[in-house]
Design a protein around this motif. Structure first.
Motif, short mmCIF file in Angstrom:
data_model
loop_
_atom_site.label_atom_id
_atom_site.label_comp_id
_atom_site.label_asym_id
_atom_site.label_seq_id
_atom_site.Cartn_x
_atom_site.Cartn_y
_atom_site.Cartn_z
N ASN A 148 72.16 7.47 25.25
CA ASN A 148 71.15 8.28 24.57
C ASN A 148 69.91 7.45 24.27
O ASN A 148 69.16 7.71 23.35
CB ASN A 148 71.73 8.93 23.29
N LEU A 186 77.79 6.43 26.75
CA LEU A 186 77.02 7.54 26.18
C LEU A 186 75.58 7.05 26.03
O LEU A 186 75.23 6.41 25.04
CB LEU A 186 77.59 7.96 24.82
N GLY A 208 69.37 4.61 22.87
CA GLY A 208 69.12 3.96 21.59
C GLY A 208 70.29 4.04 20.63
O GLY A 208 71.38 4.45 20.99
N TYR A 209 70.01 3.60 19.42
CA TYR A 209 71.01 3.62 18.35
C TYR A 209 71.01 5.01 17.73
O TYR A 209 70.46 5.22 16.64
CB TYR A 209 70.69 2.57 17.30
N GLY A 210 71.64 5.94 18.44
CA GLY A 210 71.58 7.35 18.06
C GLY A 210 72.04 7.60 16.63
O GLY A 210 71.37 8.30 15.87
N ASP A 216 75.34 3.21 24.49
CA ASP A 216 74.56 2.26 25.29
C ASP A 216 74.26 1.00 24.48
O ASP A 216 74.25 -0.11 25.02
CB ASP A 216 73.28 2.90 25.84
N GLY A 217 74.06 1.15 23.17
CA GLY A 217 73.79 -0.02 22.33
C GLY A 217 74.99 -0.96 22.31
O GLY A 217 74.86 -2.17 22.50
MG LIG Z 1 73.17 5.01 21.90
#
Ligand SMILES: [Mg+2]
Ligand SMILES: Cc1ncc(C[n+]2csc(CCOP(=O)(O)OP(=O)(O)O)c2C)c(N)n1
Length: 550
Positions: free
Chosen positions: A460, A458, A462-464, A433-434
């Motif tokens: 999630n 994907l 945020g910056y998984g 997503d980022g």
């Molecule tokens: Mg992410």
């Protein structure tokens, strides 16, 4: 009498001759004259939303087709493609950056023209650092030769080049009757012979040789040579992440991805314990080698790339990578029995569990079944890339990712370049997503060009990847309604996916619907991660503990 071609026309002619059919970019007044020539030529101009998108698209185009081109205006556009050009340099992708610029006459007395940063050659100096060759076409007498020289360098080294076209030079004629210079570079035959003798001896006396195949095998079109070499000798092959897909993963001699501690343990052990490691077209980068967890011993290695050939600690000069590879194929290498070797894991048939919350691992298991011969997997940075390393690439499926330079935002624009370069391919874009928030709106260009990638976000929240290293509010993202992007663009289809059965149904539908792009908003737990990322974290933690104990 023939009127000589103008500089702009010659550049277009030569790009076309080397296989370029599309040029990505955004116009501006310093490059309008050339855009006019381009739009009347056999090349098609693809306008992107942002120059960065054009740069990534041209990079992927080059990876699939052998040469790509981006054309932008001076500094405001040029400096925006600097990052994408850096990526192309680092990962060996031959992109021609064409930048408009103030006319040579306008430069007299050094006036403050718009878009100028400092000096007229500031942008050129920046690109000298990011390219293998560069030129300013400031003279009709030398312009054609300069174009030949620079394009040759791109093709020879598979790296980007920079061509600056001052706006008053576009229509200036070059020298009449110019014949494109043909460059023939050959290996020094004696050195090549000696290198092959040493290689033959090293390989034939080894008990357990192994090939580690990397990106240059792909860039130099040597996939078939590699396949034959392995099939003829039964020397097992592992690939790096950057080189993933250089060889069909169904071949019996293929072991899987080697990436130090990040990859599978059995592959790591096999490669690192080999008594003769053939690193072919390999890049000794940290990500490629599992973030410095690789243990490869030069004393037992043959290291061959377009830039260097060394066997153990000897280095051979003037041997072309292609000649060495082809020489290996002709060498008298003994055929051995293919013993027990690690094999890539083929995921079991996916049976979705009704209502089961989707995890990263299950997502990739289902995606495995979605791949076909005409899929090109384009993976962005983050768990999109880590997870994708475990995908089982069959037959001719291509795999493209910025696995070394790892600049986020590559995948969506790259899918444009990949599909235009080969319209038979349908991209499967895997993007966090980022990364999607950086360049996802290039789906505009996708829609305009009538392309049909399948984009899996994907999500999630945020910056998984970074969350697992160090978490904080800086890793959180504003939640977009990704599945509604098609509504904004008036094109494509969107899906929201939370469960296994929703994913299963969506992918079945998507496989049938090929009229436009599909965007799957795959909603994941923020702390969920792929087995590859999990492995890396665990092994790094173990090493860290080991060090602390010492
Ligand atoms: Mg992410
Ligand atoms: C252009 C750029 N900026 C920052 C980074 C540093 N970085 C590496 S991974 C990552 C997070 C990626 O987030 P996302 O795309 O959502 O993927 P995820 O890690 O969540 O799977 C960041 C910020 C980078 N690699 N590239």
């Amino acid at each position: 009498m023939n009127t000589p071609l103008s500089i702009g026309d010659y550049l277009i002619q030569q790009l076309h001759r080397h296989g370029v059919r599309h040029v990505f970019g955004i116009p501006g007044d310093y490059v309008l004259g050339f855009y006019d020539q381009l739009s009347k030529s056999k090349l098609r101009v693809i306008n992107t939303c942002d120059e960065q998108g054009a740069g990534f698209a041209a990079d992927a185009y080059a990876r699939v087709r052998g040469l790509g081109a981006v054309c932008i205006t001076y500094c405001v556009g040029g400096l925006k493609v600097a990052n994408a050009t850096a990526e192309a340099f680092a990962e060996k992708s031959p992109v021609v950056v064409i930048s408009g610029a103030p006319g040579m006459k306008e430069r007299e007395k050094n006036p403050l023209l718009h878009h100028k940063v400092r000096e007229f050659d500031t942008q050129k100096k920046v690109f000298e650092q990011l390219t293998i060759a560069s030129t300013v076409l400031s003279d009709g007498q030398t312009a054609f030769q300069e174009i030949d020289r620079v394009l040759h360098a791109a093709l020879r080294f598979k790296r980007p080049v920079y061509i600056e076209l001052p706006r008053d030079m576009v229509s200036v004629p070059g020298i009449p009757h110019h014949k494109p210079i043909e460059f023939h570079e050959v290996s020094d035959p004696q050195t090549l012979r000696e290198a092959l003798v040493e290689a033959e001896q090293m390989i034939n006396t080894a008990r357990r040789p192994v090939i580690l195949a990397d990106v240059e095998v792909h860039r130099f079109g040597l996939q078939e040579t590699l396949r034959k070499l392995a099939a003829r000798t039964n020397i097992p092959v592992a690939a790096t992440v950057l080189g993933k897909s250089v060889i069909g993963e169904h071949h019996p001699f293929y072991m899987g991805i080697y990436e130090g501690a990040m990859g599978r343990e059995d592959v790591r052990r096999y490669v690192e314990n080999s008594d003769c490691l053939l690193m072919l077209g390999a890049f000794m980068t940290d990500i490629n080698l599992g973030v410095y967890t690789a243990r490869l011993d030069p004393a037992r290695s043959i290291y061959a790339t377009s830039e260097k050939l060394s066997l153990r600690y000897h280095t051979y000069e003037n041997v072309r990578f292609k000649d060495f590879m082809r020489g290996l194929l002709r060498a008298r290498l003994r055929r051995r029995a293919l013993g027990r070797i690690p094999r890539p894991e083929v995921s079991p048939a996916f049976h979705s569990r009704l209502g089961a919350k989707l995890t990263v691992q299950r997502l990739f298991q289902r995606l495995n079944a979605f791949l076909t011969d005409d899929t090109v997997v384009v993976a962005d940075v983050g768990d999109a890339l880590f997870g994708a390393t475990d995908l089982y690439i069959r037959h001719r499926t291509e795999f493209i990712s910025p696995a070394y330079y790892t600049s986020m935002g590559f995948a969506v624009p790259a899918s444009i370049g990949a599909q235009l370069a080969n319209p038979k391919l349908r991209p499967l874009v895997l993007v966090g997503d980022g990364a999607f928030q950086m360049t996802g709106m290039e789906l505009t260009t996708v829609a305009r060009c009538g392309l049909n990638p399948v984009v899996v976000v994907l999500n999630n929240r945020g910056y998984g990847t970074e969350r697992h290293m160090q978490d904080g509010p800086y890793n959180d993202l504003w939640a977009w309604n990704y599945s509604r992007v098609p509504e904004i663009l008036g094109a494509g289809r969107g899906f929201v996916i939370q469960t296994e059965d929703q994913l299963d149904r969506a992918l079945s539908e998507v496989a049938q619907w090929r009229k436009g792009f599909c965007l799957l908003d795959v909603q994941l737990d923020p702390l969920d991660r792929s087995p590859a990322l999990q492995r890396l974290a665990e092994r790094l933690a173990k090493r860290l503990q080991g060090r602390q104990r010492r």
